[in-house]
Design a protein around this motif. Structure first.
Motif, PDB file in Angstrom:
ATOM      1  N   PRO A 139       0.797  -1.238   0.000  1.00 50.23           N
ATOM      2  CA  PRO A 139       0.000   0.000   0.000  1.00 50.23           C
ATOM      3  C   PRO A 139       0.824   1.280   0.000  1.00 50.23           C
ATOM      4  O   PRO A 139       0.488   2.215  -0.732  1.00 50.23           O
ATOM      5  N   THR A 165       5.337   2.486   6.065  1.00 52.91           N
ATOM      6  CA  THR A 165       4.225   1.938   6.860  1.00 52.91           C
ATOM      7  C   THR A 165       4.723   0.643   7.506  1.00 52.91           C
ATOM      8  O   THR A 165       5.617  -0.026   6.959  1.00 52.91           O
ATOM      9  N   PRO A 166       4.157   0.282   8.664  1.00 54.40           N
ATOM     10  CA  PRO A 166       4.800  -0.777   9.461  1.00 54.40           C
ATOM     11  C   PRO A 166       4.764  -2.169   8.824  1.00 54.40           C
ATOM     12  O   PRO A 166       5.795  -2.848   8.752  1.00 54.40           O
ATOM     13  N   VAL A 167       3.585  -2.611   8.390  1.00 52.22           N
ATOM     14  CA  VAL A 167       3.494  -3.978   7.845  1.00 52.22           C
ATOM     15  C   VAL A 167       4.355  -4.095   6.587  1.00 52.22           C
ATOM     16  O   VAL A 167       5.101  -5.074   6.399  1.00 52.22           O
ATOM     17  N   CYS A 168       4.278  -3.083   5.724  1.00 50.58           N
ATOM     18  CA  CYS A 168       5.067  -3.103   4.483  1.00 50.58           C
ATOM     19  C   CYS A 168       6.564  -3.162   4.778  1.00 50.58           C
ATOM     20  O   CYS A 168       7.325  -3.830   4.082  1.00 50.58           O
ATOM     21  N   ARG A 200      -2.394  -5.550  -1.338  1.00 52.13           N
ATOM     22  CA  ARG A 200      -1.222  -6.443  -1.374  1.00 52.13           C
ATOM     23  C   ARG A 200      -1.447  -7.523  -2.432  1.00 52.13           C
ATOM     24  O   ARG A 200      -1.943  -8.607  -2.133  1.00 52.13           O
ATOM     25  N   ALA A 225      -4.586  -4.619   3.171  1.00 50.20           N
ATOM     26  CA  ALA A 225      -3.479  -3.816   3.712  1.00 50.20           C
ATOM     27  C   ALA A 225      -3.087  -4.252   5.117  1.00 50.20           C
ATOM     28  O   ALA A 225      -1.921  -4.172   5.503  1.00 50.20           O
TER      29      ALA A 225
HETATM   30  C1  BEZ Z   1       1.147  -1.158   6.825  1.00 51.59           C
HETATM   31  O1  BEZ Z   1       1.986  -1.473   5.984  1.00 51.59           O
HETATM   32  O2  BEZ Z   1       1.377  -1.257   8.015  1.00 51.59           O
HETATM   33  C2  BEZ Z   1      -0.200  -0.669   6.406  1.00 51.59           C
HETATM   34  C3  BEZ Z   1      -0.347   0.031   5.222  1.00 51.59           C
HETATM   35  C4  BEZ Z   1      -1.607   0.511   4.881  1.00 51.59           C
HETATM   36  C5  BEZ Z   1      -2.684   0.260   5.717  1.00 51.59           C
HETATM   37  C6  BEZ Z   1      -2.528  -0.480   6.878  1.00 51.59           C
HETATM   38  C7  BEZ Z   1      -1.268  -0.947   7.236  1.00 51.59           C
END
Ligand code: BEZ
Length: 212
Positions: free
Chosen positions: A39, A43-46, A123, A142
């Protein structure tokens, strides 16, 4: 745009990436590719996902698979964020990240799902073989980081089918028995599968994993 389906030719494109401009098909060359969108940068998850892909670099290379990421952020953003990924995930991002600010590739690959988010890519994952055919598509939201062990497992399965005429049963893992594909005739089995086979049913024929 039309949905991309399994067996379709992966749409070609030229794009700016953190490793310079590429023509996608030329960049794939005689390798496999995993094209995956995230996304947004920073950003944390990415950050954990791209760090994981970088840390699995030897696993992808062993399978002749080239990873390439994409978001609708620009090149300067990618370059700054790569420093953060390297620092926080203890890695070295060595694969390209496409800077798709004009959403050209995202739209070509239907990576923006407006009812989820009308600006950012979801994703998406596309696994593409050396003939540029799409072999797997997958979409995660996301909020859920992808399981790259599962993606390596799928690549192993796809390559077993491509090179050894076997499929993989439910929950298969490296080293487990494989399924002889239905197109293989019984009289061909001895030559093709010298490790032997077990006929559970005429349509369910198992053989030890051929390539180990
Ligand atoms: C993430 O990468 O943490 C993330 C990106 C977009 C929406 C929610 C989380």
């Amino acid at each position: 745009m039309a949905h991309i389906r399994l067996g379709d030719e992966a749409p070609n494109f030229t794009a700016q990436t953190s490793k310079g401009e590429i023509n996608f098909h030329d960049w794939i060359g005689d390798h496999w590719a995993i094209l995956f969108s995230h996304p947004a940068d920073y950003t944390p998850v990415c950050t954990t996902e791209l760090g994981t892909v970088a840390n699995y670099s030897a696993e992808f290379a062993k399978r002749k698979v080239k990873p390439i990421a994409l978001s609708v952020d620009g090149l300067e953003s990618h370059k700054g964020w790569i420093n953060d990924i390297n620092e926080t995930q203890d890695t070295e991002v060595d694969f390209p990240i496409i800077a798709d600010e004009d959403r050209k590739v995202a739209e070509l690959y239907d990576m923006i799902h407006p009812n989820a988010d009308n600006k950012l890519t979801v994703r998406s994952v596309f696994i593409i073989d050396p003939s540029k055919k799409v072999k797997l598509t997958l979409t995660y939201p996301a909020s859920t980081g992808r399981n790259f062990d599962e993606l390596l497992r799928v690549i192993d399965s796809l390559q077993l089918t491509a090179y050894h005429k076997v499929a993989t049963p439910a929950n298969w893992n490296h080293g487990d028995d494989c399924v002889i594909v239905p197109a293989v005739k019984n009289e061909e089995i001895a030559d093709l599968f010298p490790k032997g086979h077990k006929e559970v049913k005429p349509y369910l024929r198992l053989t030890p994993q051929p390539n180990i």
